[in-house]
Design a protein around this motif. Structure first.
Motif, PDB file in Angstrom:
ATOM      1  N   GLN A  92       4.464 -31.085   6.527  1.00 44.29           N
ATOM      2  CA  GLN A  92       5.606 -31.526   5.725  1.00 44.29           C
ATOM      3  C   GLN A  92       6.317 -30.331   5.099  1.00 44.29           C
ATOM      4  N   HIS A  93       7.612 -30.506   4.848  1.00 41.55           N
ATOM      5  CA  HIS A  93       8.420 -29.492   4.173  1.00 41.55           C
ATOM      6  C   HIS A  93       8.761 -29.992   2.786  1.00 41.55           C
ATOM      7  N   VAL A  94       8.614 -29.132   1.806  1.00 39.24           N
ATOM      8  CA  VAL A  94       8.988 -29.449   0.430  1.00 39.24           C
ATOM      9  C   VAL A  94       9.930 -28.349  -0.044  1.00 39.24           C
ATOM     10  N   TYR A  95      11.110 -28.761  -0.548  1.00 39.48           N
ATOM     11  CA  TYR A  95      12.095 -27.813  -1.024  1.00 39.48           C
ATOM     12  C   TYR A  95      12.038 -27.693  -2.535  1.00 39.48           C
ATOM     13  N   TYR A  96      12.192 -26.474  -3.014  1.00 41.92           N
ATOM     14  CA  TYR A  96      12.295 -26.199  -4.443  1.00 41.92           C
ATOM     15  C   TYR A  96      13.495 -25.289  -4.663  1.00 41.92           C
ATOM     16  N   ASP A  97      14.322 -25.628  -5.618  1.00 38.91           N
ATOM     17  CA  ASP A  97      15.474 -24.806  -5.981  1.00 38.91           C
ATOM     18  C   ASP A  97      15.263 -24.245  -7.375  1.00 38.91           C
ATOM     19  N   TYR A  98      15.509 -22.953  -7.522  1.00 39.66           N
ATOM     20  CA  TYR A  98      15.349 -22.270  -8.795  1.00 39.66           C
ATOM     21  C   TYR A  98      16.608 -21.485  -9.106  1.00 39.66           C
ATOM     22  N   THR A  99      16.882 -21.327 -10.386  1.00 37.85           N
ATOM     23  CA  THR A  99      17.952 -20.455 -10.852  1.00 37.85           C
ATOM     24  C   THR A  99      17.301 -19.182 -11.368  1.00 37.85           C
ATOM     25  N   ILE A 100      17.758 -18.045 -10.880  1.00 39.98           N
ATOM     26  CA  ILE A 100      17.235 -16.765 -11.352  1.00 39.98           C
ATOM     27  C   ILE A 100      17.950 -16.429 -12.655  1.00 39.98           C
ATOM     28  N   GLU A 101      17.177 -16.379 -13.732  1.00 43.56           N
ATOM     29  CA  GLU A 101      17.757 -16.116 -15.053  1.00 43.56           C
ATOM     30  C   GLU A 101      17.913 -14.624 -15.313  1.00 43.56           C
ATOM     31  N   ASN A 102      16.975 -13.822 -14.852  1.00 40.26           N
ATOM     32  CA  ASN A 102      17.096 -12.367 -14.956  1.00 40.26           C
ATOM     33  C   ASN A 102      16.229 -11.761 -13.871  1.00 40.26           C
ATOM     34  N   GLN A 103      16.577 -10.538 -13.487  1.00 39.54           N
ATOM     35  CA  GLN A 103      15.848  -9.880 -12.398  1.00 39.54           C
ATOM     36  C   GLN A 103      15.980  -8.377 -12.533  1.00 39.54           C
ATOM     37  N   PHE A 108      11.090 -10.780 -12.771  1.00 40.69           N
ATOM     38  CA  PHE A 108      12.172 -11.756 -12.713  1.00 40.69           C
ATOM     39  C   PHE A 108      11.698 -13.055 -13.352  1.00 40.69           C
ATOM     40  N   THR A 109      12.660 -13.865 -13.754  1.00 36.57           N
ATOM     41  CA  THR A 109      12.376 -15.170 -14.337  1.00 36.57           C
ATOM     42  C   THR A 109      13.184 -16.209 -13.583  1.00 36.57           C
ATOM     43  N   TRP A 110      12.526 -17.317 -13.240  1.00 37.19           N
ATOM     44  CA  TRP A 110      13.260 -18.412 -12.626  1.00 37.19           C
ATOM     45  C   TRP A 110      13.152 -19.650 -13.482  1.00 37.19           C
ATOM     46  N   LYS A 111      14.126 -20.524 -13.335  1.00 34.35           N
ATOM     47  CA  LYS A 111      14.135 -21.806 -14.040  1.00 34.35           C
ATOM     48  C   LYS A 111      14.213 -22.898 -12.985  1.00 34.35           C
ATOM     49  N   ASP A 112      13.324 -23.892 -13.104  1.00 32.52           N
ATOM     50  CA  ASP A 112      13.349 -25.000 -12.158  1.00 32.52           C
ATOM     51  C   ASP A 112      14.366 -26.046 -12.594  1.00 32.52           C
ATOM     52  N   MET A 113      14.507 -27.092 -11.795  1.00 25.93           N
ATOM     53  CA  MET A 113      15.523 -28.115 -12.076  1.00 25.93           C
ATOM     54  C   MET A 113      15.219 -28.934 -13.325  1.00 25.93           C
ATOM     55  N   TYR A 114      14.013 -28.801 -13.866  1.00 22.83           N
ATOM     56  CA  TYR A 114      13.640 -29.505 -15.092  1.00 22.83           C
ATOM     57  C   TYR A 114      13.826 -28.631 -16.336  1.00 22.83           C
ATOM     58  N   GLY A 115      14.297 -27.397 -16.134  1.00 26.94           N
ATOM     59  CA  GLY A 115      14.523 -26.503 -17.257  1.00 26.94           C
ATOM     60  C   GLY A 115      13.327 -25.649 -17.640  1.00 26.94           C
ATOM     61  N   ASN A 116      12.258 -25.696 -16.845  1.00 29.98           N
ATOM     62  CA  ASN A 116      11.061 -24.893 -17.123  1.00 29.98           C
ATOM     63  C   ASN A 116      11.235 -23.494 -16.551  1.00 29.98           C
ATOM     64  N   SER A 117      10.998 -22.487 -17.366  1.00 26.43           N
ATOM     65  CA  SER A 117      11.119 -21.094 -16.925  1.00 26.43           C
ATOM     66  C   SER A 117       9.743 -20.495 -16.683  1.00 26.43           C
ATOM     67  N   ARG A 118       9.676 -19.614 -15.682  1.00 27.05           N
ATOM     68  CA  ARG A 118       8.453 -18.864 -15.407  1.00 27.05           C
ATOM     69  C   ARG A 118       8.826 -17.423 -15.138  1.00 27.05           C
ATOM     70  N   LYS A 119       8.014 -16.530 -15.669  1.00 29.87           N
ATOM     71  CA  LYS A 119       8.260 -15.099 -15.495  1.00 29.87           C
ATOM     72  C   LYS A 119       7.241 -14.543 -14.502  1.00 29.87           C
TER      73      LYS A 119
END
Length: 123
Positions: A92-103, A108-119
């Motif tokens: 199976q394929h699962v897609y995830y989209d993230y917004t890069i907040e800084n790099q 780098f830090t990304w934010k998922d579609m729920y607003g959760n950020s991870r560094k």
């Protein structure tokens, strides 16, 4: 009376301008800086490897999964967006989209579609 009107107008202007400030700050993805192996500062044993050919692998050593045993993925970017297409064990394929907040070159830090950020930091 004139002072109250000026005060209210100033307050209204301040509230209006504050509402115009972007809540989310993001940057265009620098693909060459993304290439390499990264680990999450939130989950230190979770790793992501981004290869130059837009493939990669993720693994979690806390679950006794080592590099070469992890989940494979393809990745692509557009502006400040990073898309991951992970391949599950059953095909199976699962897609995830993230917004890069800084790099930077080393983090780098990304934010998922729920607003959760991870560094992430470079390994």
């Amino acid at each position: 009376m004139k002072n109250k009107v000026l005060y209210l107008l100033g307050l209204l202007l301040a509230v209006t301008l504050a509402g115009c400030t972007p809540d989310d700050v993001s940057v265009p993805v620098n693909e060459s800086a993304l290439e390499g192996t990264w680990h999450s500062t939130d989950a230190p044993q979770e790793y992501w490897r981004f290869d130059a050919n837009h493939t990669g692998e993720t693994w979690d050593e806390s679950e006794d999964v080592q590099e070469g045993e992890g989940t494979r993925f393809n990745w692509s970017t557009q502006d400040d967006q990073l898309r991951l297409d992970l391949y599950g064990e059953m095909g199976q394929h699962v897609y995830y989209d993230y917004t890069i907040e800084n790099q930077t070159q080393n983090a780098f830090t990304w934010k998922d579609m729920y607003g959760n950020s991870r560094k992430f930091t470079r390994r």
